[in-house]
Design an enzyme around this catalytic site. Structure first.
Site, mmCIF file in Angstrom:
data_model
loop_
_atom_site.group_PDB
_atom_site.id
_atom_site.type_symbol
_atom_site.label_atom_id
_atom_site.label_comp_id
_atom_site.label_asym_id
_atom_site.label_seq_id
_atom_site.Cartn_x
_atom_site.Cartn_y
_atom_site.Cartn_z
ATOM 1 N N GLU A 171 0.841 -1.200 0.000
ATOM 2 C CA GLU A 171 0.000 0.000 0.000
ATOM 3 C C GLU A 171 0.874 1.247 0.000
ATOM 4 O OE1 GLU A 171 -2.310 -0.570 3.519
ATOM 5 O OE2 GLU A 171 -3.188 -2.429 2.771
ATOM 6 N N GLU B 8 -4.809 -6.519 2.764
ATOM 7 C CA GLU B 8 -3.618 -7.254 3.208
ATOM 8 C C GLU B 8 -3.660 -8.716 2.749
ATOM 9 O OE1 GLU B 8 -5.174 -5.023 5.030
ATOM 10 O OE2 GLU B 8 -3.564 -3.579 5.352
ATOM 11 N N PHE C 167 1.413 -1.802 8.790
ATOM 12 C CA PHE C 167 1.585 -1.959 10.226
ATOM 13 C C PHE C 167 1.534 -3.439 10.583
ATOM 14 C CE2 PHE C 167 0.257 2.435 9.979
ATOM 15 C CZ PHE C 167 1.011 3.057 10.954
ATOM 16 N N ASP D 170 0.177 -4.751 12.986
ATOM 17 C CA ASP D 170 -1.178 -5.089 13.418
ATOM 18 C C ASP D 170 -1.984 -5.715 12.280
ATOM 19 O OD1 ASP D 170 -1.233 -3.013 16.060
ATOM 20 O OD2 ASP D 170 -0.007 -2.397 14.335
ATOM 21 N N PHE D 171 -1.644 -5.319 11.037
ATOM 22 C CA PHE D 171 -2.460 -5.743 9.897
ATOM 23 C C PHE D 171 -2.134 -7.158 9.430
ATOM 24 C CE2 PHE D 171 -2.487 -0.968 8.587
ATOM 25 C CZ PHE D 171 -3.206 -0.663 9.729
ATOM 26 N N ILE D 172 -1.092 -7.768 9.977
ATOM 27 C CA ILE D 172 -0.834 -9.164 9.590
ATOM 28 C C ILE D 172 -2.015 -10.038 9.969
ATOM 29 C CG2 ILE D 172 1.687 -8.997 9.794
ATOM 30 C CD1 ILE D 172 1.406 -10.682 12.394
ATOM 31 N N HIS E 201 -2.299 0.132 16.007
ATOM 32 C CA HIS E 201 -1.171 0.445 15.139
ATOM 33 C C HIS E 201 0.153 0.428 15.902
ATOM 34 C CE1 HIS E 201 -4.672 2.104 13.037
ATOM 35 N NE2 HIS E 201 -3.977 2.016 11.906
#
Lengths: 333, 469
Positions: free
Chosen positions: A32, A63, A86, A88-90, A132
């Site tokens: 992104e 993602e 981030f 967190d987005f995994i 985040h």
């Protein structure tokens, strides 16, 4: 030679990607806003201009799709670098990471290779709030089939990123957000640091501190303070969290007889628990104190800067942990 | 601050003591040196003095038995209340507030500060401290812990190694402690072994890392259970009640209990048998006559003790002890002499009896017999015997089968002096003779050496001048 050249952590990452793309036409990036914008932290800055839109690809905000793209491209012969803005987005891409990327080689009886590098930014300290700021590396380390790296210096960043790109199995490269601007010596020429090798940041005889990411620097600050009191800390940065260089850690524990594991992640179920367990398995008869663990409290990362500062382990907390491990009554008291 | 008053440890072998009498009223104030109570151990009765001052608060009853180091009373300071019953547990010695009048000088065995012992009695030492202690040969019991909660850490062991070693009495090789800290073992293994009372030193270590593991202890116990065992004495099985209403019942504790236990286990553990041999005592009788003008005349038993002591020097195998490692030949000869008392018997020891001339030996046996009858024997007088002599001649007994006093391997019984008609060549003559009864442990030596030992004793008695060498 480039002995004295200084480079920021983020630019060390950028240079590793750039040099790898120059060397190997199969390497490409996707994520992104990494193209024209250069990434939210500037990590991919200038790469699209240099290598074009085919090799530095801006993706939709998905993602799952980004990692899926990487898995497919890797399985079919390319060497992709996919970026999750981030850490967190995994969680959004967990199926692709855990069930696909980590498993395909196994599912295809070793016939598939997945030279995929997932890059992401972890850690707190920017008041980016609970969604985040997380440190989720322990979840990734729990998955057989993934390799996880977490550099603490610009030098390690370039060498480890290079190793990740060259690795034929899926790797996750975690950049710490608060280290992005950190400057340090980085050679111009390409080099790689073998995955799974720890770095003894500082030798010492009294207590071993195992720390990674930004906690390495908090530990160094604590060690300098403790050195004034005659307590010599040995600081070990595993650099690669999976596979973990247990040998180096255990050898140090056997020498110092006391260990403190430090991480920014929540203490419960954190990597510190695994490291402590491995130490007691391999060096039980060499311990003079329980293996200490410093980590975040069992709570989401707070948004409030004051609270966040309190939440993230500090050099003062590490210093206190070392003193606890070193505690002795006055003889005769 | 209240001072705990502990059941003292009066000797190496004392494990428990029974309170016979409180000499001070509950609530009375005592000063250091005040005799506070009288206790009975398996060997002696002893008065125990206070070493601190305070108001006595008794926590144990007359007739009750306590392990050494158990709290039996507290000495309260002014205005202090007695502790509640729940705190009155027998904790290991913190401060030895009790001194006994009969204490034999010996190095303090239990000098470990209580801080290193957890509430469940475990010695708190870090794994590294245990490893270093094993490597340096340091007994963790002698190390003061400076870690959190009094935990012994490796630095404490290293510091202890630089100090002169406390001279611990060397225990017989058979007595290894359950929690032997010189053995590498996992914490779980130690805990299980402690729980089951297994000596961890005899458990085979794990082949992979050399430590005794919990599984190893379990396997050891399974093996013990599976292996055929000799019939156990039914110690736990209740005995049938008295068949008549008894006119009196004597407790089998103290001296009676000790005699019962030791004699029973002596006969169970050894292969005992007895030979008898007649010694001609004419020379001894003459020797005694010649000494009568010089005062203290040795008794006949003294001659036998002297003869046995010298014979033991010549027959080293008789002066021995069975240990885990084998038959230990003991270089020093200390002969115990059985002294009958109204309530039982004691066996005070003539130390280095082989090196005393008859006169000195007689003086010593007289002292020991007098002390035994007045109950004032010191523990040192009772310990270390390597052989015993027991006389029943004064009751008209010729021969009997004495029972060996463990851990000895032989005992000599002395019979009555009698006039015998003997055929000497072709002539008939009278001789003063005495029958000696030698009981020995057939595990240690056989009949021929036993007979040879008895012959040597007889030969010495026939020429008593040799007993003064």
């Amino acid at each position: 030679m480039s002995e004295e050249r200084k480079l920021a952590y983020v630019m060390a990452f950028n240079e590793a990607v750039s040099q790898a793309m120059e060397a190997d036409p199969d390497v490409f990036c996707a994520g992104e806003d990494i193209g024209a914008f250069g990434g939210v932290f500037g990590t991919f800055g200038g790469l699209q201009a240099k290598f074009g839109t085919d090799r530095v690809v801006d993706t939709p905000i998905s993602e799952q799709a980004i990692v899926g793209l990487g898995v497919g491209a890797a399985a079919t012969g390319l060497r992709p670098i996919v970026d999750l803005m981030f850490m967190d987005f995994i969680c959004v891409a967990m199926d692709q990471i855990v069930n696909q990327a980590a498993k395909l080689k196994y599912m295809f009886g070793g016939e598939a290779t997945l030279p995929l590098t997932i890059t992401t930014a972890g850690g707190g300290g920017l008041s980016a709030a609970a969604q985040h700021s997380q440190s989720l590396e322990a979840i990734l380390c729990h998955i057989p089939g993934l390799k996880v790296v977490y550099p603490s210096t610009p030098y390690d960043m370039k060498g480890l990123m290079m190793a990740c790109i060259q690795e034929d199995n899926p790797t996750v490269m975690v950049k710490h957000k608060r280290l992005l601007g950190m400057s340090g010596h980085v050679p111009v020429e390409p080099y790689s640091i073998p995955l799974g090798t720890a770095n003894v940041v500082r030798p010492g005889r009294d207590v071993t501190i195992v720390a990674y990411g930004r906690m390495v620097h908090e530990s160094v600050a604590a060690a300098e303070k403790l050195a004034a009191d005659g307590i010599e800390c040995e600081i070990i940065d595993p650099r690669t969290l999976q596979p973990l260089d247990t040998d180096t850690i255990v050898a140090s524990a056997r020498r110092t007889n006391r260990v403190l594991v430090v991480h920014e992640a929540v203490r419960f179920g954190g990597l510190g628990a695994e490291i402590a367990a491995q130490i007691q398995e391999a060096a039980f008869d060499h311990l003079d104190a329980p293996v200490g663990r410093i980590g975040a409290p069992f709570s989401p990362v707070p948004f409030s800067p004051a609270l966040e500062q309190h939440y993230i382990p500090s050099s003062a907390a590490i210093e206190a942990g070392v003193r606890e491990a070193m505690f002795r009554n006055k003889v005769g008291a | 601050m209240a001072t705990e008053f502990l059941m003292p440890k009066l000797g190496l072998t004392m494990e428990e003591g029974t309170i016979l009498e409180w000499l001070v009223d509950d609530g009375a104030t005592v000063q250091p040196g005040t005799p506070v109570l009288r206790i009975e151990t398996d060997k002696v009765e002893s008065d125990v003095e206070a070493v601190a001052s305070g108001r006595l608060h008794r926590m144990a009853d007359v007739g009750s038995t306590h392990t050494c180091g158990a709290v039996i009373a507290v000495l309260l300071a002014d205005g202090e209340d007695a502790p509640s019953a729940s705190t009155a547990s027998a904790t290991p010695a913190v401060s030895t507030a009790a001194a006994a009048t009969n204490t034999t000088p010996e190095p303090a065995v239990d000098r470990r500060p209580a801080a290193s012992i957890s509430s469940d009695g475990r010695l708190l030492a870090s794994p590294n401290a245990r490893r270093v202690a094993a490597e340096l040969g340091i007994d963790l019991d002698s190390v003061v812990g400076t870690g959190p909660g009094g935990r012994i850490v490796s630095e404490d062991v290293e510091e202890a190694a630089t100090r002169p070693r406390p001279t611990r009495p060397s225990p017989a090789p058979t007595t290894r402690r359950t929690g032997d800290s010189s053995v590498l073992a996992t914490a779980a293994a130690r805990q299980l072994a402690d729980l089951l009372g297994i000596d961890i030193a005899i458990v085979a270590p794990d082949a992979s890392d050399g430590r005794v593991t919990r599984d190893g202890v379990a396997a050891h116990v399974r093996q013990l259970l599976a292996s055929p065992r000799p019939a156990q004495p039914a110690e736990t099985a209740p005995l049938p009640g008295a068949m008549q209403t008894p006119s009196a019942t004597k407790r089998m504790s103290g001296m009676r209990g000790t005699i019962a236990k030791r004699m029973h286990s002596s006969l169970q553990q050894m292969a005992q048998l007895t030979l008898t041999m007649d010694a001609t005592m004419d020379a001894v009788v003459a020797d005694r006559e010649s000494r009568k003008s010089r005062g203290n005349v040795p008794g006949f038993t003294d001659y036998v003790i002297a003869a046995c002591a010298r014979a033991l020097r010549e027959h080293g195998i008789v002066n021995s002890q069975v240990t885990d490692d084998g038959i230990a030949l003991l270089p020093e000869v200390h002969v115990g002499m059985a002294v009958a008392l109204d309530e039982g018997l004691v066996v005070p020891v003539v130390r280095n009896a082989d090196r005393l001339d008859l006169q000195t030996l007689a003086t010593e046996t007289k002292r020991l017999a007098t002390a035994a009858r007045s109950g004032s024997l010191a523990l040192a007088d009772l310990e270390g015997g390597t052989f015993s002599v027991s006389a029943l001649g004064m009751f008209g007994v010729d021969a009997f089968t004495p029972v060996i006093n463990p851990p000895n391997t032989a005992i000599m019984g002395v019979g009555r002096l009698r006039e015998d008609v003997v055929v000497d060549g072709k002539k008939v003559a009278t001789r003063t003779r005495m029958t000696l009864s030698l009981t020995w442990d057939h595990r240690v030596f056989d009949g021929a050496p036993a007979a040879q030992f008895a012959q040597t004793v007889c030969r010495l008695l026939e020429s008593p001048a040799q007993l003064d060498d």
